[in-house]
Design a protein around this motif. Structure first.
Motif, mmCIF file in Angstrom:
data_model
loop_
_atom_site.group_PDB
_atom_site.id
_atom_site.type_symbol
_atom_site.label_atom_id
_atom_site.label_comp_id
_atom_site.label_asym_id
_atom_site.label_seq_id
_atom_site.Cartn_x
_atom_site.Cartn_y
_atom_site.Cartn_z
ATOM 1 N N GLU A 26 0.860 -1.180 0.000
ATOM 2 C CA GLU A 26 0.000 0.000 0.000
ATOM 3 C C GLU A 26 0.896 1.230 0.000
ATOM 4 O OE1 GLU A 26 -3.174 2.124 3.053
ATOM 5 O OE2 GLU A 26 -3.084 -0.065 2.952
ATOM 6 N N GLY A 27 0.683 2.145 -0.966
ATOM 7 C CA GLY A 27 1.547 3.310 -0.988
ATOM 8 C C GLY A 27 1.229 4.277 -2.106
ATOM 9 N N ILE A 28 1.977 5.396 -2.095
ATOM 10 C CA ILE A 28 1.805 6.468 -3.071
ATOM 11 C C ILE A 28 3.188 6.954 -3.461
ATOM 12 C CG2 ILE A 28 1.597 8.274 -1.300
ATOM 13 C CD1 ILE A 28 -0.530 9.597 -3.135
ATOM 14 N N VAL A 29 3.384 7.292 -4.745
ATOM 15 C CA VAL A 29 4.709 7.609 -5.276
ATOM 16 C C VAL A 29 4.642 8.878 -6.109
ATOM 17 C CG1 VAL A 29 6.575 6.837 -6.789
ATOM 18 C CG2 VAL A 29 5.419 5.190 -5.306
ATOM 19 N N LEU A 30 5.653 9.740 -5.907
ATOM 20 C CA LEU A 30 5.826 10.927 -6.747
ATOM 21 C C LEU A 30 6.894 10.622 -7.776
ATOM 22 C CD1 LEU A 30 6.134 14.622 -5.645
ATOM 23 C CD2 LEU A 30 7.935 13.625 -7.028
ATOM 24 N N SER A 31 6.652 10.947 -9.043
ATOM 25 C CA SER A 31 7.629 10.729 -10.105
ATOM 26 C C SER A 31 7.599 11.899 -11.070
ATOM 27 C CB SER A 31 7.347 9.413 -10.847
ATOM 28 O OG SER A 31 6.082 9.471 -11.480
ATOM 29 N N THR A 32 8.610 11.967 -11.919
ATOM 30 C CA THR A 32 8.680 13.049 -12.899
ATOM 31 C C THR A 32 9.042 12.485 -14.259
ATOM 32 O OG1 THR A 32 11.033 13.483 -12.514
ATOM 33 C CG2 THR A 32 9.460 14.687 -11.143
ATOM 34 N N VAL A 33 8.642 13.212 -15.290
ATOM 35 C CA VAL A 33 9.021 12.891 -16.664
ATOM 36 C C VAL A 33 9.464 14.192 -17.319
ATOM 37 C CG1 VAL A 33 8.302 11.980 -18.898
ATOM 38 C CG2 VAL A 33 7.350 11.012 -16.794
ATOM 39 N N ASP A 34 10.702 14.217 -17.809
ATOM 40 C CA ASP A 34 11.229 15.417 -18.458
ATOM 41 C C ASP A 34 10.602 15.554 -19.834
ATOM 42 O OD1 ASP A 34 12.673 17.534 -19.426
ATOM 43 O OD2 ASP A 34 14.627 16.747 -18.828
ATOM 44 N N LYS A 35 9.973 16.690 -20.076
ATOM 45 C CA LYS A 35 9.320 16.952 -21.352
ATOM 46 C C LYS A 35 10.089 17.974 -22.186
ATOM 47 C CE LYS A 35 5.840 14.162 -20.993
ATOM 48 N NZ LYS A 35 5.673 13.041 -21.951
ATOM 49 N N GLY A 36 11.409 17.984 -22.014
ATOM 50 C CA GLY A 36 12.220 18.913 -22.794
ATOM 51 C C GLY A 36 12.533 20.175 -22.016
ATOM 52 N N GLN A 37 12.945 21.212 -22.750
ATOM 53 C CA GLN A 37 13.417 22.436 -22.118
ATOM 54 C C GLN A 37 12.289 23.228 -21.465
ATOM 55 O OE1 GLN A 37 16.562 23.215 -21.732
ATOM 56 N NE2 GLN A 37 16.132 25.119 -20.646
ATOM 57 N N ASP A 38 11.042 23.026 -21.921
ATOM 58 C CA ASP A 38 9.964 23.908 -21.491
ATOM 59 C C ASP A 38 9.181 23.429 -20.280
ATOM 60 O OD1 ASP A 38 10.580 25.649 -23.560
ATOM 61 O OD2 ASP A 38 9.278 24.587 -24.970
ATOM 62 N N SER A 39 9.003 22.116 -20.108
ATOM 63 C CA SER A 39 8.088 21.675 -19.066
ATOM 64 C C SER A 39 8.537 20.360 -18.433
ATOM 65 C CB SER A 39 6.663 21.507 -19.625
ATOM 66 O OG SER A 39 6.636 20.505 -20.624
ATOM 67 N N LEU A 40 7.969 20.107 -17.259
ATOM 68 C CA LEU A 40 8.217 18.885 -16.503
ATOM 69 C C LEU A 40 6.870 18.301 -16.108
ATOM 70 C CD1 LEU A 40 10.485 17.192 -14.905
ATOM 71 C CD2 LEU A 40 9.722 18.517 -12.926
ATOM 72 N N LEU A 41 6.706 17.027 -16.336
ATOM 73 C CA LEU A 41 5.496 16.334 -15.914
ATOM 74 C C LEU A 41 5.694 15.812 -14.505
ATOM 75 C CD1 LEU A 41 2.740 14.983 -16.284
ATOM 76 C CD2 LEU A 41 3.904 13.092 -17.435
ATOM 77 N N LEU A 42 4.886 16.272 -13.586
ATOM 78 C CA LEU A 42 4.896 15.803 -12.203
ATOM 79 C C LEU A 42 3.695 14.896 -12.008
ATOM 80 C CD1 LEU A 42 5.498 17.980 -9.049
ATOM 81 C CD2 LEU A 42 3.614 16.359 -9.126
ATOM 82 N N ARG A 43 3.962 13.681 -11.524
ATOM 83 C CA ARG A 43 2.893 12.695 -11.431
ATOM 84 C C ARG A 43 2.890 12.074 -10.042
ATOM 85 N NH1 ARG A 43 3.106 9.039 -16.402
ATOM 86 N NH2 ARG A 43 5.104 8.444 -15.491
#
Length: 901
Positions: A344-361
């Motif tokens: 049971e748990g929750i996780v923060l992760s990121t995906v680099d979307k290039g120079q302009d933006s970052l996906l925070l999930r």
């Protein structure tokens, strides 16, 4: 606080829930966070040195950049800094105390020719930085080669095995001279030290190729991990060269650790898992392999990307465990369990979307989502104490996601943290961002592409912002002959790698400039993996939440000061009178009062190092039988040892071109009378030079006197008069004053206590047990150096605490104490020959390796600065490095090369 408002629904399984207002718990965390960074301002230091390694007898030229970690602007907090030279035994060989002007300072350290070849490091810090973890001091490890033993080049390789629980090391050592010819059939004596204790010694001979084998056994591998090998090669009869070779490890075992993104592996949540393979020598190792579940099913491949690091993706399933099957470089295989999977748990992760933006999930599995539906979760994004983004959302279904604009990100490490509704951190991720607006664009333009030997070089330097605005900036420039000083850029210490990366991470970072030299997509990805595996940081969230901040014991130093405590029978002397006087460089006297606790302070001082003071204290009723204890400022004990991974076992071999040139340069200077021969007479059992006496202030040199009386001769004497009577022919003591027969009728002999001239009747106020030695000089040649004050003879009294920064609870003279604090180090000027001047000596070979050093290249309001200097006799490629920053904290670095024919 900055918030970003363009939020997007992402995946079918990811439901966006409208962010709600900050709750009280989050507000309290943010208030504490801001309070911490306001009251506990952090400083960072970087030292730009003229070159990456040195030889004995060299000068290390450096410029210090001290910045506010939160703004990256030059620090206005501290006005004084310290630079230590530390040897491989973690001994401080020299400490410099330097003034800072608007966050900048510069100086030089002379590498005495009595130093041994070895691994050294520079450590830099301010008094304020001592309140925090020593891991965040500036540390730079470098090699020092020995020009005395440069005829001996050693190459060492180790082989490892394990038999019956003992670790066996085979050291294969090759001995050659600087021209590559082997020392064949020579005797080698050796000793082995493991964990600071000698474990083995022996004697072997080299073969026809100069090779020898030394077998080492570690009987306690569970305790002992490393050591040193001392070898002494007999080159010829009466000529022995000693070398100290680090044994970084007694085994070649490799440990592999795994770091799930966000901190945990959770069932039903796909995770990126970083790994790091590190040898016992502290360096990253290449591995390959795969991940399998407890059913034996292969689910991911393992392959290192850089420095033993890499990553793979995994979708953990319930009721399964996972392990990595790893193959090492030698073909052996080993299994490592992956971290336990949380049901049971929750996780923060990121995906680099290039120079302009970052996906925070943010993703939760079903079990966690069902038990936490409707509860508030907070995402906080900060960098160096600056909150970039914060928002609160109610959990719906399996999580939420958003795009964050990188335009709001500063350059450096960004920390993203997920909190629950109790303001407890649950998951965390570090990323690195480089924002072009935060960099200073430096341009270097020589007036020619090709120069002649000893030709004059004119260089124009410009500093501009990314949008081409000129900037006033403080820069430093180094020019080296690259043929004499080969440089590996990825191994350099640079202003970018130190201030943007290494200064914010705990633990060893292997070659941090790799990530800043010739940056490409692979290196960006490698840096991201590094941040998933590296220890963090400058603060602890739990301490922030609990409002538990580190105590601030050390204050920022603004000026030099002298302080201490006066007591009488261990009770503080309040409102006492304190007089501080010195005759070094001119007499001055300052008076102060003690407070109710007996403390006194004399500040706003400016004095050079080696200044000697006498401090006198009296009670308010002018009674002198008081005790004075001086405060000690600045010097910090060495708590952080060398990183094993930074130790070099083949120093002269790795810098043979530089050592060969340094020795030639030394001999040229010696031939032309510009230096005097010190201890470089031969190469017999090279050891560090030692003084005959401790703490001697004898101007003739320690022990150069008609009679020296040591502590052993004084230990049973009731007073110094009794101890000295009859020790020197023609010396008499009358009423506590010393006279010599040849000067009877004249004034008494001059008493000098720890370099301070004191009154002749001072003799019996000094307790014999506090004296290290007494040096007695009759009137004559030995006292001539003291001028008229030595005409009646000189008695030099050296106390056991007469060295720098004396501080003691036992005062040897009631109400009076000699004190020599650490003053400002006198800075030398880098010498640049002017070959266009008639008075310049032109018939001497110019073998400089550092051609030019300038710590104060200041661009004006148009962003321009000009420098000029003359080349040396070396031909080939010269390398120019300019580093620095502007008043707004923009960092810049530029490297160019030009040819000399």
């Amino acid at each position: 606080m900055k918030k970003i408002h363009y939020l997007f629904l992402l995946l079918a399984v990811t439901v966006f829930v409208a962010f709600v207002a900050q709750d009280d718990k989050l507000k309290q965390v943010l208030d504490n966070f801001n309070k911490f960074h306001t009251s506990h301002t952090q400083e960072k230091i970087y030292l730009h040195t003229d070159k990456p390694y040195y030889a004995t007898g060299d000068q290390i030229w450096f410029k210090a950049y001290v910045v506010d970690a939160q703004t990256m602007r030059p620090s206005v907090l501290s006005k004084i800094m310290y630079v230590d030279l530390i040897n491989q035994k973690n001994q401080v060989k020299k400490t410099l105390r330097l003034p800072l002007t608007a966050g900048f300072g510069w100086g030089n350290i002379e590498l005495a020719d009595s130093l041994k070849e070895g691994n050294y490091r520079l450590r830099a810090y301010t008094n304020w930085m001592r309140n925090f973890d020593e891991s965040f001091f500036y540390n730079q490890t470098f090699n020092v080669g020995d020009i005395r033993s440069s005829q001996l080049i050693i190459q060492t390789n180790y082989e490892f095995s394990n038999v019956d629980g003992k670790e066996l090391v085979v050291a294969k050592v090759n001995f050659k001279n600087v021209d590559g010819f082997p020392y064949a059939n020579r005797e080698v004596n050796y000793t082995v030290e493991l964990d600071g204790r000698q474990t083995e010694k022996g004697k072997v001979n080299t073969d026809d190729q100069g090779n020898t084998v030394i077998n080492i056994t570690n009987n306690k591998p569970e305790v002992i991990k490393s050591g040193v090998l001392n070898v002494a090669l007999t080159i010829s009869e009466g000529t022995i060269v000693n070398k100290l070779i680090p044994i970084k490890s007694t085994s070649n075992q490799v440990d592999v650790q795994f770091f799930p993104e966000g901190g945990d592996m959770v069932t039903q949540v796909r995770s990126k898992v970083a790994f790091k393979a590190v040898g016992t020598d502290g360096l990253g190792k290449s591995i390959s392999g795969y991940v399998q579940d407890s059913n034996g099913k292969k689910i991911a491949n393992i392959l290192t990307r850089h420095a033993g690091m890499g990553y793979f993706s995994i979708y953990p399933e319930a009721n399964l465990t996972y392990e990595a099957v790893v193959t090492f470089a030698d073909g052996t295989e080993k299994k490592f369990p992956l971290p336990a999977v949380k049901p049971e748990g929750i996780v923060l992760s990121t995906v680099d979307k290039g120079q302009d933006s970052l996906l925070l999930r943010v993703q939760a599995n079903d079990a966690y989502a069902n038990s936490h539906l409707g509860k508030n979760f907070t995402v906080l994004v900060q960098s160096s104490g600056n909150v970039i983004y914060s928002a609160v959302a109610k959990l719906s279904k399996n999580g939420f996601a958003t795009y964050l604009s990188k335009a709001q990100f500063p350059t450096g490490i960004i920390q993203l943290t997920l909190f629950n509704d109790q303001a407890q951190p649950l998951s965390e991720r570090l990323i690195f961002h480089a924002n072009t607006k935060d960099f200073l664009n430096i341009d270097i333009k020589p007036d020619k592409e090709v120069y002649a030997k000893r030709g004059k070089v004119n260089i124009a330097v410009t500093a501009k912002t990314n949008d081409n605005n000129p900037m006033v900036s403080s820069l430093s420039m180094s020019v080296i002959d690259e043929g004499k000083v080969p440089v590996k850029p990825e191994e350099e210490h640079t202003i970018l790698s130190e201030l943007l990366l290494k200064s914010d991470l705990k633990g060893y970072v292997e070659n941090p400039n790799y990530y800043f030299h010739e940056i490409d997509d692979k290196k960006k990805a490698d840096l991201d993996v590094l941040l998933m595996t590296q220890g963090w940081r400058r603060f602890n969230w739990q301490n922030i939440i609990n409002n538990a901040f580190p105590s601030l014991t050390f204050k920022p130093e603004k000026t030099l000061s002298i302080s201490g405590t006066v007591s009488n029978n261990k009770k503080p002397v309040a409102n006492g009178n304190v007089t501080v006087f010195s005759s070094t460089g001119g007499t001055f006297i300052i008076q102060a009062k003690t407070d109710e606790t007996g403390k006194f302070l004399v500040d706003s001082l400016l004095f050079p190092d080696s200044t000697k003071f006498v401090v006198q204290a009296r009670t308010i009723k002018d009674k002198k039988f008081v005790e004075i204890v001086m405060d000690e400022f600045g010097k910090h004990p060495v708590q952080k040892p060398f990183e094993k991974s930074e130790l070099s076992a083949n120093i002269n071999a790795s810098m043979s071109a530089y050592i060969k040139n340094s020795k030639s340069q030394y001999e040229e200077l010696l031939k032309n009378g510009l230096i005097t021969r010190s201890i470089m007479l031969d190469e017999v059992s090279v050891v560090e030079k030692r003084e005959k006496l401790q703490n001697s202030s004898n101007l003739n040199g320690a022990g150069n006197a008609d009679r020296v009386i040591t502590a052993e001769e004084l230990q049973n004497a009731p007073n110094l008069e009794f101890a000295l009577q009859g020790k020197v022919a023609g010396m008499m003591i009358q009423n506590g004053e010393i006279y010599f027969m040849r000067n009877m009728g004249g004034p008494p002999a001059q008493i000098i206590l720890d370099g301070i001239f004191v009154e002749p009747d001072f003799l019996n106020t000094i307790a014999p047990q506090d004296v290290e030695s007494v040096e007695i000089m009759k009137p004559g040649a030995m006292t001539a150096i003291y001028g008229g004050r030595g005409g009646s003879g000189v008695i030099v009294i050296n106390t056991k605490r007469g060295g720098g920064n004396y501080s003691s609870t036992n005062t040897y003279t009631p109400g009076l104490i000699a004190y020599q604090p650490l003053g400002f180090t006198t800075m030398k000027q880098f010498y640049v020959p002017a070959y266009d001047k008639a008075e310049t000596k032109k018939d001497m070979a110019d073998l400089r390796s550092t051609i030019y050093w300038n710590p104060t290249v200041i661009t004006d309001t148009t962003g321009n600065a000009k420098v000029n200097y003359f080349n040396a006799d070396g031909t080939g490629t010269y390398r120019v490095v300019v580093e620095g920053l502007d008043v707004y904290g923009r960092l810049g670095r530029k490297v160019i090369r030009y040819k000399v024919n």
